[in-house]
Design a protein around this motif. Structure first.
Motif, PDB file in Angstrom:
ATOM      1  N   GLU B  63       0.824  -1.224   0.000  1.00  0.00           N
ATOM      2  CA  GLU B  63       0.000   0.000   0.000  1.00  0.00           C
ATOM      3  C   GLU B  63       0.848   1.260   0.000  1.00  0.00           C
ATOM      4  O   GLU B  63       0.516   2.238  -0.642  1.00  0.00           O
ATOM      5  N   ARG B  64       1.952   1.229   0.739  1.00  0.00           N
ATOM      6  CA  ARG B  64       2.648   2.504   0.954  1.00  0.00           C
ATOM      7  C   ARG B  64       4.028   2.615   0.320  1.00  0.00           C
ATOM      8  O   ARG B  64       4.485   3.719   0.051  1.00  0.00           O
ATOM      9  N   LEU B  65       4.710   1.503   0.104  1.00  0.00           N
ATOM     10  CA  LEU B  65       6.113   1.646  -0.291  1.00  0.00           C
ATOM     11  C   LEU B  65       6.475   1.173  -1.697  1.00  0.00           C
ATOM     12  O   LEU B  65       7.281   1.797  -2.382  1.00  0.00           O
ATOM     13  N   LEU B  66       5.923   0.069  -2.120  1.00  0.00           N
ATOM     14  CA  LEU B  66       6.390  -0.486  -3.391  1.00  0.00           C
ATOM     15  C   LEU B  66       6.124   0.484  -4.534  1.00  0.00           C
ATOM     16  O   LEU B  66       4.997   0.953  -4.687  1.00  0.00           O
ATOM     17  N   ASP B 439       5.954   8.104   0.648  1.00  0.00           N
ATOM     18  CA  ASP B 439       6.414   7.288   1.760  1.00  0.00           C
ATOM     19  C   ASP B 439       7.806   6.709   1.532  1.00  0.00           C
ATOM     20  O   ASP B 439       8.627   6.680   2.424  1.00  0.00           O
ATOM     21  N   TYR B 440       8.059   6.263   0.294  1.00  0.00           N
ATOM     22  CA  TYR B 440       9.373   5.632   0.092  1.00  0.00           C
ATOM     23  C   TYR B 440      10.495   6.644   0.256  1.00  0.00           C
ATOM     24  O   TYR B 440      11.616   6.309   0.624  1.00  0.00           O
ATOM     25  N   GLU B 441      10.166   7.930   0.020  1.00  0.00           N
ATOM     26  CA  GLU B 441      11.193   8.955   0.154  1.00  0.00           C
ATOM     27  C   GLU B 441      11.590   9.196   1.606  1.00  0.00           C
ATOM     28  O   GLU B 441      12.610   9.821   1.890  1.00  0.00           O
ATOM     29  N   LYS B 442      10.759   8.695   2.513  1.00  0.00           N
ATOM     30  CA  LYS B 442      11.088   8.859   3.925  1.00  0.00           C
ATOM     31  C   LYS B 442      12.040   7.767   4.393  1.00  0.00           C
ATOM     32  O   LYS B 442      12.413   7.729   5.558  1.00  0.00           O
TER      33      LYS B 442
END
Lengths: 508, 478
Positions: B63-66, B439-442
């Motif tokens: 949901e948030r990262l891929l 999200d992945y940038e975090k």
């Protein structure tokens, strides 16, 4: 060959000279890519005999292929047959146009090729086989041409061949790499051309030769997969550089492409032929002839033969004594190790299916064999990881193909067994001492017999070795049923070995 | 859709291997190393690190990262959904062991939604077909033909078990990762220089190997024969040779082998002689006789072999000394220049034998073979299958640049979750409030996603320019 736009009875031109110049022109050279179909009429008798004559040659080539003979060895076998059935003589040097006898030979060659296209175009399998054998025939004949004729042949088709010779400058730029990649190929072909097996050439001479006289062809690497795989060409940025001595390979690739597309086209126009009641029976007859050398599984599934094959009986000597060595070897490994790797499972599962082991019995057999030891495979793991595969082989899962047991050439074409694997052909894959142990266990103990088998193996004649073992182990039965048996029959399928063995036992 | 109870057929090899190792019992090296390297990081959720993720972890990740966006663009080759994507097969592998083939998606949203809904343990990428794979039940069989797929390679450290001494089985460490590192260099050079491919990317397989995806149009269009020829061209050492301990290479070496040798020769001393040290006779080693025999079998001249064997039996030494012994004894034993040449060739063969890439050939040969998608989570370790540059580390960590990529510090799902939880904005200005931080940038996944995005961008620029040229010439024809 068939006039589709004319009524069959109209316009017979048997006695008129051909109005098509193209056709007579293609008879000017010995060899051809068969890119122009024949249009003259021939008699039904010619139709049949010409086709049969060519078929005889193709069948012989096929059988050489099954015995994994090299091109050179196949040539030895085929040359006398060619002389007998399909001679092709060169143009006499004196006259400009070839004499009628030579034209007649070429016409027969031309027509017979196209008739067999009709015979072999109908299924993927037949097409593949036809192309493979015609390619070998083409190579043999190309090698029989004189160098002058070879040059003429290439000149004739120059517009069809996607070749590009590299310039001398380009060659000198990459000379060292070209030398490293192709010197052994060039050396071999020089030895071959000289016709003298003791011919030698020093490294420097070879370098000089490549620098001065060898021409190189540049083409996309996808065109020459075999040469890429064997690393016998230089690759640069997606192009393969090939010494012109290898142009036969290129020619056969072009020929193969041409044949592949035209066979499909022939197949697509087959329906228009269906109304011709004179040719179809002939064609059917011919294709039946050609496939009789194949192992036919459909005749196998009669209940009488298979009735005693079940999960228990396949491990008994009464059944196992009919196994060829590959099956004995595989099942032995399975029974002792309680496991077989993927390729081995495939091979043995289909073999057992072929001898009549039903899916239910097969499930019993395999699950018992895999779970019987304490090695950790539980029934649950078996169901999870192996059951699907087994059912797949019986056509009960996935694409639901009713898979046939593989024949010897298929088994031999698979990757050789690695560490801990038991599939493949034991005659090829076992070290000599364990092969001899296995032979002893099968009852071949006479040293002379063993030597003969070992000799076959040394010549890469694995199916010949297997056939020989069959003959040794069935001497008595063969002697008794001499009258009815198909003596000298070549074994090219593990299940054929089994079936023949059981048949002999029953009849004796 | 077919849900099979077992991963049969195509991906059985890769599938079975990994599912059977979902428990962590076989990875002591990995765990201990991780603990060391995590000491300086905050101890957010140590229990989660390098462990098999739960299905809610996976759902969170999908949901948030891929980065679905870049995977979609990578396979689609164009901004709008094209057949390259919509007729592409995807397969899901579930926790139960079920394996679902022939999924296909109409666009990026559909892709993400379907993966989130199904929440598989991982998903694999297959070929582009002539029809929509998910509709195959309604189509005649002949309608579903594989048309194209990236050319893929798989290197796995298990294939090095007979030569690596540091680890075995599923375990790996930075020493044996160097095998992968040199392998990537050799493959990279050949694929670019020999075959002319430009768009290739290396992906960490999550535990002990690497995948290579070649995305050039020409590579995608290769038929099986050509694919087979490429793997055979690259497969210099070969399974049989591994068994028989002999390389039958033509001399002079083919330019590809010569180039590979030049890449390997400088690292032989470090990787094999010092670090792996397979012929060390100080410590008790049950297989040592076999290993010494193997080394000796490469050398010419029975006399030399026997001298060395005697000497090595008499006193203990390490591999480096033994390698030097060969020259010392050769000076005494070999008489002609020819013999010396043979010895030099033999030593080259040894170097190739011990370091040349060992490929899993079957993966590369078939067009329809499926392979785990980049950015999946390895079900056993929780590691993200991140892309990497074989030549330099993507994270600014000087210690890691030796390996190009350090699998021991690869982004891991547990760690990423902690990073998101602890994220407090990038501190500084916050003035560009219009841009929402993804999200992945975090997380530490960022450099890898950026690297992948750059790769995808390069590929698609070329695709577009080719397409534009084609369109232009079409118009002219008109």
């Amino acid at each position: 060959m068939f006039r589709q736009n004319k009524r069959r009875t109209a316009g017979r031109k048997n006695f008129e000279p051909s109005i098509f110049q193209g056709v007579t022109q293609i008879y000017n050279t010995r060899l051809s890519f068969y890119d122009i179909p024949p249009i003259d009429e021939i008699t039904l008798e010619e139709f049949e005999t010409w086709a049969i004559d060519r078929l005889k040659i193709l069948i012989e080539i096929e059988s050489c292929g099954l015995r994994s003979k090299s091109l050179r060895e196949t040539e030895q076998v085929i040359k006398p047959l060619l002389l007998k059935y399909l001679p092709l003589n060169p143009n006499p040097s004196s006259s400009a146009s070839p004499p009628a006898s030579v034209i007649a030979e070429r016409k027969k060659d031309h027509y017979s090729h196209f008739i067999l296209r009709l015979v072999f175009c109908r299924t993927e399998d037949l097409r593949r086989k036809f192309i493979k054998n015609e390619l070998v025939l083409f190579k043999i004949r190309y090698n029989m041409l004189q160098p002058k004729e070879q040059r003429e042949f290439i000149a004739q088709y120059s517009d069809k061949l996607p070749w590009q010779y590299i310039s001398q400058d380009e060659k000198l730029d990459i000379l060292d790499d070209l030398f490293a990649a192709t010197s052994s190929t060039v050396r071999n072909s020089l030895v071959f051309e000289s016709g003298d097996p003791s011919f030698t050439i020093s490294r420097d001479q070879l370098y000089q030769h490549i620098q001065k006289s060898e021409q190189f062809i540049k083409l996309p690497f996808e065109k020459v997969p075999n040469l890429v795989a064997s690393r016998s060409v230089l690759l640069r940025a997606g192009s393969a550089y090939i010494p012109s001595t290898l142009q036969l390979n290129l020619l056969s690739i072009e020929y193969q492409d041409l044949l592949t597309t035209s066979l499909i086209r022939t197949f697509q126009s087959m329906p228009r032929l269906e109304e011709d009641d004179r040719l179809l029976p002939l064609l059917n007859n011919l294709s039946a002839n050609s496939s009789s050398i194949e192992y036919d599984m459909s005749s196998k599934f009669d209940a009488e033969n298979a009735s005693d094959i079940n999960a228990v009986s396949v491990t008994t000597p009464a059944v196992m004594k009919h196994y060829p060595m590959c099956a004995t070897h595989l099942q032995g490994a399975l029974m002792s190790k309680s496991h077989l790797k993927y390729q081995g499972r495939q091979q043995l599962q289909l073999f057992l299916k072929g001898i009549g082991l039903s899916i239910d019995e097969a499930m019993k057999f395999w699950s018992y064999q895999f779970t019987k030891s304490n090695s950790g495979i539980t029934m649950e793991k078996f169901n999870k990881e192996y059951k699907y595969n087994l059912r797949h082989n019986y056509g009960l899962e996935g694409a639901r193909i009713n898979y046939k047991p593989p024949d010897c050439s298929r088994i031999l074409s698979k990757p050789k067994p690695g560490k801990g694997e038991s599939h493949g052909c034991p005659y090829r894959d076992l070290p000599l001492d364990s092969l001899i142990t296995n032979l002893n266990e099968m009852g071949v103990t006479d040293q002379v017999d063993i030597n003969m088998v070992v000799d076959d193996v040394g010549r890469n004649d694995y199916t010949v070795a297997c056939t020989r073992v069959f003959e040794f182990t069935h001497k008595q039965e063969l002697a008794k049923s001499k009258a009815t048996s198909s003596e000298g029959m070549h074994i090219n399928h593990p299940n054929l070995y089994f079936d023949r063995s059981r048949q002999l036992e029953k009849s004796s | 859709m077919t849900v099979a109870t077992s991963s049969a057929g195509l991906s059985s090899e890769t599938g079975a291997e990994d599912t059977s190792s979902t428990t962590l019992e076989n990875t002591p090296t990995l765990q201990s190393f991780t603990r060391d390297s995590e000491n300086d990081a905050d101890g957010g959720a140590p229990a989660k690190k390098r462990a098999a993720p739960s299905s809610s972890d996976m759902l969170f990740y999908y949901e948030r990262l891929l980065p679905f966006r870049y995977i979609f663009q990578w396979l689609n080759h164009s901004p709008k959904p094209s057949k390259d994507f919509t007729m592409r097969e995807f397969a899901f592998e579930f926790r139960s062991g079920a394996y679902q083939r022939y999924n296909s998606f109409s666009n990026q949203d559909d892709f993400k939604k379907s993966v989130v809904n199904a929440n598989p343990m991982r998903f694999e990428v297959g070929a582009v077909y002539s029809a929509n794979p998910k509709e195959r039940k309604n189509l005649p069989k002949s309608a579903l033909k594989p048309l194209s797929k990236e050319l893929v390679f798989d290197i796995d450290l298990t294939d090095y078990d007979d030569i690596r001494t540091c680890c075995s089985g599923t375990a790996i460490c930075t020493k044996c990762w160097k095998f992968i590192q040199v392998a990537t260099k050799i493959m990279d050079a050949s694929l670019r220089e020999d075959f002319g491919f430009n768009h290739l990317i290396w992906i960490f397989s999550g535990r002990r190997g690497a995948h290579c995806w070649v995305s050039d149009k020409r590579a995608r269009a290769l038929d099986e024969n050509s694919r087979k020829s490429i793997v055979e061209y690259l497969d210099v050492v070969g399974k049989h040779n591994v068994k028989s301990g002999k390389l039958n290479l033509k001399k002079p070496y083919h330019p590809h082998i010569e180039r590979s040798f030049n890449i390997l020769k400088d690292q032989f001393a470090t990787i094999i002689l010092r670090e792996q040290d397979p012929w060390n006779t100080y410590e008790n080693n049950t297989e040592i006789d076999k290993k010494l025999d193997e080394l000796l079998s490469f050398l010419p001249e029975k006399a030399l072999q026997e001298e060395l064997r005697k000497h090595w039996k008499s006193s203990s030494s390490n591999s480096l000394t033994k390698w030097e012994d060969i020259n010392v004894f050769a000076k005494r034993t070999l008489k002609s220049q020819l013999q010396v040449n043979m010895l030099n060739d033999a030593k080259k063969d040894v170097i190739l034998y011990f370091m040349y890439p060992r490929l899993d050939m079957e993966v590369s040969k078939q067009v329809i073979h499926l392979l785990k998608s980049p950015f999946c989570i390895h079900p056993g370790t929780g590691n993200v299958c991140v892309p990497f540059d074989p030549l330099k580390s993507l994270v600014d960590n000087d210690e890691d640049s030796d390996y190009g990529f350090n699998p021991m510090t690869a982004p891991n799902l547990g760690q990423l979750q902690t990073e998101i939880e602890n994220w407090t904005g990038n501190g500084s200005t916050g003035s560009n409030s219009g841009v929402k931080t993804l999200d992945y940038e975090k997380t530490s996944l960022k450099p890898y996603v950026d690297y992948f995005a750059k790769f995808v961008n390069g590929l698609n620029q070329e695709e577009l320019s080719v397409k534009r040229e084609r369109d232009a010439s079409d118009k002219l024809d008109f």
